[in-house]
Motif scaffolding. Structure first.
Motif, PDB file in Angstrom:
ATOM      1  N   PRO A  43       0.795  -1.240   0.000  1.00 57.25           N
ATOM      2  CA  PRO A  43       0.000   0.000   0.000  1.00 57.25           C
ATOM      3  C   PRO A  43       0.823   1.284   0.000  1.00 57.25           C
ATOM      4  CG  PRO A  43      -0.909  -1.563   1.561  1.00 57.25           C
ATOM      5  CD  PRO A  43       0.400  -2.147   1.073  1.00 57.25           C
ATOM      6  N   ASP A  44       2.048   1.258   0.532  1.00 52.66           N
ATOM      7  CA  ASP A  44       2.862   2.477   0.589  1.00 52.66           C
ATOM      8  C   ASP A  44       3.705   2.702  -0.658  1.00 52.66           C
ATOM      9  OD1 ASP A  44       1.889   3.228   3.061  1.00 52.66           O
ATOM     10  OD2 ASP A  44       3.436   2.143   4.159  1.00 52.66           O
ATOM     11  N   CYS A  45       3.614   1.805  -1.621  1.00 46.87           N
ATOM     12  CA  CYS A  45       4.324   1.965  -2.897  1.00 46.87           C
ATOM     13  C   CYS A  45       3.318   2.366  -3.973  1.00 46.87           C
ATOM     14  CB  CYS A  45       4.994   0.652  -3.312  1.00 46.87           C
ATOM     15  SG  CYS A  45       6.439   0.212  -2.338  1.00 46.87           S
ATOM     16  N   SER A  46       3.825   2.827  -5.100  1.00 42.89           N
ATOM     17  CA  SER A  46       2.993   3.123  -6.266  1.00 42.89           C
ATOM     18  C   SER A  46       3.567   2.392  -7.466  1.00 42.89           C
ATOM     19  CB  SER A  46       2.968   4.627  -6.556  1.00 42.89           C
ATOM     20  OG  SER A  46       2.342   5.327  -5.514  1.00 42.89           O
ATOM     21  N   PRO A  47       2.723   2.020  -8.415  1.00 42.00           N
ATOM     22  CA  PRO A  47       3.227   1.396  -9.640  1.00 42.00           C
ATOM     23  C   PRO A  47       4.119   2.366 -10.421  1.00 42.00           C
ATOM     24  CG  PRO A  47       0.843   1.119  -9.443  1.00 42.00           C
ATOM     25  CD  PRO A  47       1.263   2.107  -8.391  1.00 42.00           C
ATOM     26  N   GLY A  48       5.097   1.824 -11.124  1.00 42.36           N
ATOM     27  CA  GLY A  48       5.988   2.652 -11.931  1.00 42.36           C
ATOM     28  C   GLY A  48       5.238   3.516 -12.929  1.00 42.36           C
ATOM     29  N   LYS A  49       4.206   2.949 -13.569  1.00 46.54           N
ATOM     30  CA  LYS A  49       3.474   3.743 -14.565  1.00 46.54           C
ATOM     31  C   LYS A  49       2.756   4.910 -13.907  1.00 46.54           C
ATOM     32  CE  LYS A  49      -1.012   1.489 -15.123  1.00 46.54           C
ATOM     33  NZ  LYS A  49      -1.925   0.879 -16.087  1.00 46.54           N
ATOM     34  N   TRP A  50       2.360   4.740 -12.639  1.00 42.45           N
ATOM     35  CA  TRP A  50       1.717   5.855 -11.945  1.00 42.45           C
ATOM     36  C   TRP A  50       2.714   6.996 -11.752  1.00 42.45           C
ATOM     37  CZ3 TRP A  50       2.191   8.857  -7.661  1.00 42.45           C
ATOM     38  CH2 TRP A  50       1.095   9.690  -7.372  1.00 42.45           C
ATOM     39  N   HIS A  51       3.944   6.672 -11.340  1.00 44.56           N
ATOM     40  CA  HIS A  51       4.969   7.724 -11.186  1.00 44.56           C
ATOM     41  C   HIS A  51       5.199   8.437 -12.521  1.00 44.56           C
ATOM     42  CE1 HIS A  51       6.218   6.867  -7.079  1.00 44.56           C
ATOM     43  NE2 HIS A  51       6.357   5.583  -7.374  1.00 44.56           N
ATOM     44  N   LEU A  52       5.288   7.664 -13.608  1.00 46.74           N
ATOM     45  CA  LEU A  52       5.503   8.254 -14.932  1.00 46.74           C
ATOM     46  C   LEU A  52       4.381   9.232 -15.290  1.00 46.74           C
ATOM     47  CD1 LEU A  52       6.677   5.010 -16.705  1.00 46.74           C
ATOM     48  CD2 LEU A  52       8.034   7.113 -16.603  1.00 46.74           C
ATOM     49  N   ALA A  53       3.154   8.859 -14.952  1.00 47.52           N
ATOM     50  CA  ALA A  53       2.009   9.711 -15.283  1.00 47.52           C
ATOM     51  C   ALA A  53       1.857  10.871 -14.300  1.00 47.52           C
ATOM     52  CB  ALA A  53       0.733   8.872 -15.307  1.00 47.52           C
ATOM     53  N   HIS A  54       2.055  10.595 -13.021  1.00 47.89           N
ATOM     54  CA  HIS A  54       1.838  11.632 -12.004  1.00 47.89           C
ATOM     55  C   HIS A  54       2.756  12.837 -12.216  1.00 47.89           C
ATOM     56  CE1 HIS A  54       1.397  13.705  -8.208  1.00 47.89           C
ATOM     57  NE2 HIS A  54       2.683  13.558  -7.979  1.00 47.89           N
ATOM     58  N   THR A  55       4.012  12.591 -12.533  1.00 45.34           N
ATOM     59  CA  THR A  55       4.921  13.720 -12.716  1.00 45.34           C
ATOM     60  C   THR A  55       4.535  14.532 -13.952  1.00 45.34           C
ATOM     61  OG1 THR A  55       6.506  12.224 -13.784  1.00 45.34           O
ATOM     62  CG2 THR A  55       6.852  12.725 -11.443  1.00 45.34           C
ATOM     63  N   SER A  56       3.924  13.877 -14.945  1.00 46.37           N
ATOM     64  CA  SER A  56       3.407  14.601 -16.105  1.00 46.37           C
ATOM     65  C   SER A  56       2.162  15.391 -15.705  1.00 46.37           C
ATOM     66  CB  SER A  56       3.073  13.628 -17.226  1.00 46.37           C
ATOM     67  OG  SER A  56       4.232  12.919 -17.599  1.00 46.37           O
ATOM     68  N   TRP A  57       1.293  14.752 -14.912  1.00 44.62           N
ATOM     69  CA  TRP A  57       0.101  15.421 -14.408  1.00 44.62           C
ATOM     70  C   TRP A  57       0.482  16.699 -13.657  1.00 44.62           C
ATOM     71  CZ3 TRP A  57      -0.724  16.584  -9.313  1.00 44.62           C
ATOM     72  CH2 TRP A  57      -1.977  17.137  -8.997  1.00 44.62           C
ATOM     73  N   PHE A  58       1.550  16.640 -12.874  1.00 48.78           N
ATOM     74  CA  PHE A  58       1.967  17.800 -12.099  1.00 48.78           C
ATOM     75  C   PHE A  58       2.206  19.001 -13.020  1.00 48.78           C
ATOM     76  CE2 PHE A  58       4.889  20.678 -10.092  1.00 48.78           C
ATOM     77  CZ  PHE A  58       4.445  20.753  -8.786  1.00 48.78           C
ATOM     78  N   PHE A  59       2.975  18.795 -14.098  1.00 52.49           N
ATOM     79  CA  PHE A  59       3.251  19.903 -15.022  1.00 52.49           C
ATOM     80  C   PHE A  59       1.970  20.368 -15.706  1.00 52.49           C
ATOM     81  CE2 PHE A  59       7.596  18.205 -14.705  1.00 52.49           C
ATOM     82  CZ  PHE A  59       8.271  19.376 -14.444  1.00 52.49           C
ATOM     83  N   GLU A  60       1.090  19.428 -16.027  1.00 51.17           N
ATOM     84  CA  GLU A  60      -0.158  19.806 -16.679  1.00 51.17           C
ATOM     85  C   GLU A  60      -1.059  20.583 -15.719  1.00 51.17           C
ATOM     86  OE1 GLU A  60      -3.345  17.928 -19.718  1.00 51.17           O
ATOM     87  OE2 GLU A  60      -2.912  16.663 -17.980  1.00 51.17           O
ATOM     88  N   ALA A  61      -1.227  20.084 -14.505  1.00 49.00           N
ATOM     89  CA  ALA A  61      -2.148  20.712 -13.552  1.00 49.00           C
ATOM     90  C   ALA A  61      -1.606  22.018 -12.994  1.00 49.00           C
ATOM     91  CB  ALA A  61      -2.449  19.736 -12.413  1.00 49.00           C
ATOM     92  N   MET A  62      -0.329  22.065 -12.694  1.00 45.87           N
ATOM     93  CA  MET A  62       0.239  23.218 -11.995  1.00 45.87           C
ATOM     94  C   MET A  62       0.718  24.339 -12.911  1.00 45.87           C
ATOM     95  SD  MET A  62      -0.059  22.561  -8.855  1.00 45.87           S
ATOM     96  CE  MET A  62      -0.055  21.337  -7.581  1.00 45.87           C
ATOM     97  N   ILE A  63       1.171  23.973 -14.113  1.00 46.91           N
ATOM     98  CA  ILE A  63       1.735  24.997 -14.997  1.00 46.91           C
ATOM     99  C   ILE A  63       0.859  25.215 -16.224  1.00 46.91           C
ATOM    100  CG2 ILE A  63       3.690  25.583 -16.496  1.00 46.91           C
ATOM    101  CD1 ILE A  63       5.519  24.256 -14.418  1.00 46.91           C
ATOM    102  N   LEU A  64       0.679  24.180 -17.014  1.00 45.01           N
ATOM    103  CA  LEU A  64      -0.073  24.343 -18.256  1.00 45.01           C
ATOM    104  C   LEU A  64      -1.532  24.696 -17.992  1.00 45.01           C
ATOM    105  CD1 LEU A  64       1.428  21.285 -20.163  1.00 45.01           C
ATOM    106  CD2 LEU A  64       2.005  23.712 -20.508  1.00 45.01           C
ATOM    107  N   GLY A  65      -2.118  24.079 -16.979  1.00 44.46           N
ATOM    108  CA  GLY A  65      -3.520  24.311 -16.660  1.00 44.46           C
ATOM    109  C   GLY A  65      -3.812  25.686 -16.092  1.00 44.46           C
ATOM    110  N   ASP A  66      -2.769  26.463 -15.825  1.00 36.37           N
ATOM    111  CA  ASP A  66      -2.946  27.819 -15.319  1.00 36.37           C
ATOM    112  C   ASP A  66      -3.561  28.743 -16.377  1.00 36.37           C
ATOM    113  OD1 ASP A  66      -2.615  29.727 -13.202  1.00 36.37           O
ATOM    114  OD2 ASP A  66      -0.912  30.573 -14.318  1.00 36.37           O
ATOM    115  N   ASP A  67      -3.422  28.376 -17.632  1.00 35.49           N
ATOM    116  CA  ASP A  67      -4.001  29.144 -18.739  1.00 35.49           C
ATOM    117  C   ASP A  67      -5.483  28.783 -18.853  1.00 35.49           C
ATOM    118  OD1 ASP A  67      -4.846  30.202 -21.160  1.00 35.49           O
ATOM    119  OD2 ASP A  67      -3.175  29.379 -22.320  1.00 35.49           O
ATOM    120  N   PRO A  68      -6.380  29.751 -18.729  1.00 36.68           N
ATOM    121  CA  PRO A  68      -7.823  29.452 -18.798  1.00 36.68           C
ATOM    122  C   PRO A  68      -8.243  28.785 -20.112  1.00 36.68           C
ATOM    123  CG  PRO A  68      -7.453  31.725 -18.100  1.00 36.68           C
ATOM    124  CD  PRO A  68      -6.121  31.161 -18.488  1.00 36.68           C
TER     125      PRO A  68
END
Length: 189
Positions: A43-68
């Motif tokens: 339970p305290d680990c995450s799948p590798g593919k989740w890490h690959l996607a989550h770090t992409s999500w971060f840039f999308e949600a925090m930076i790119l998504g700032d544009d309305p």
């Protein structure tokens, strides 16, 4: 029409640094099977593919998504790959990330490539505001943090197998992000 921007001198180093940091986790995933990248060993680990996607999500949600006017690659990913950012919406509980068989590893890698393409376009515009610079730096450090988590989670996964597999033939080494400065310092015992 989707305009592409040529990096200006100041943005060129940001693009190179962004690409270098982002390539590290993809390099870590090379040679691992789809099963390796999809499994969650505890339970305290995450799948590798989740890490690959989550770090992409971060840039999308925090930076790119700032544009309305921004349109997410896949709006469903906003929930799937959020971790603890409650203000940004629902998320899948960490202990259940290994239950997500979809999207596939290849779809996650395609998502990652698209976010990288969009980020390079954003960086080519040479964002200079303090908030933008802060979020870029935070995102790069966040990616590096997840590279370490990726390795820890893979090590834990491999240690659970009675086949005693090795994830890598040669132990991965961290890439220096900055040029080394200074030298050795000796201290008396």
């Amino acid at each position: 029409m989707n305009a592409r921007f040529e990096p200006v001198v100041g943005a060129a180093s940001d693009v190179a640094r962004y690409r270098d940091v982002r390539a590290a986790m993809v390099d870590l995933a090379q040679g691992l099977s789809v099963e390796d990248l999809s499994a969650q060993s505890m339970p305290d680990c995450s799948p590798g593919k989740w890490h690959l996607a989550h770090t992409s999500w971060f840039f999308e949600a925090m930076i790119l998504g700032d544009d309305p006017a921004y349109r997410p690659v896949d709006p469903r990913f906003q929930q799937l790959f959020n971790s603890y950012y409650e203000a940004l919406g629902e998320r899948v509980a960490r202990h259940q990330r290994g239950l997500m068989t979809r999207p596939s590893v290849e779809e996650v890698l395609a998502y990652r490539r698209e976010i990288d393409r969009r980020m390079v376009d954003w960086l080519a515009q040479a964002p200079s505001g303090g908030q933008h610079r802060y979020l870029l730096e935070l995102g790069l450090h966040h990616d590096q943090q997840h590279q370490e988590l990726f390795l820890m989670d893979m090590l834990n996964l491999m240690s659970r197998s009675p086949l005693d597999p090795a994830a890598y033939e040669v132990e991965p080494r961290a890439r220096p992000v900055e040029t080394a400065r200074g030298g050795a310092v000796a201290f008396d015992g």
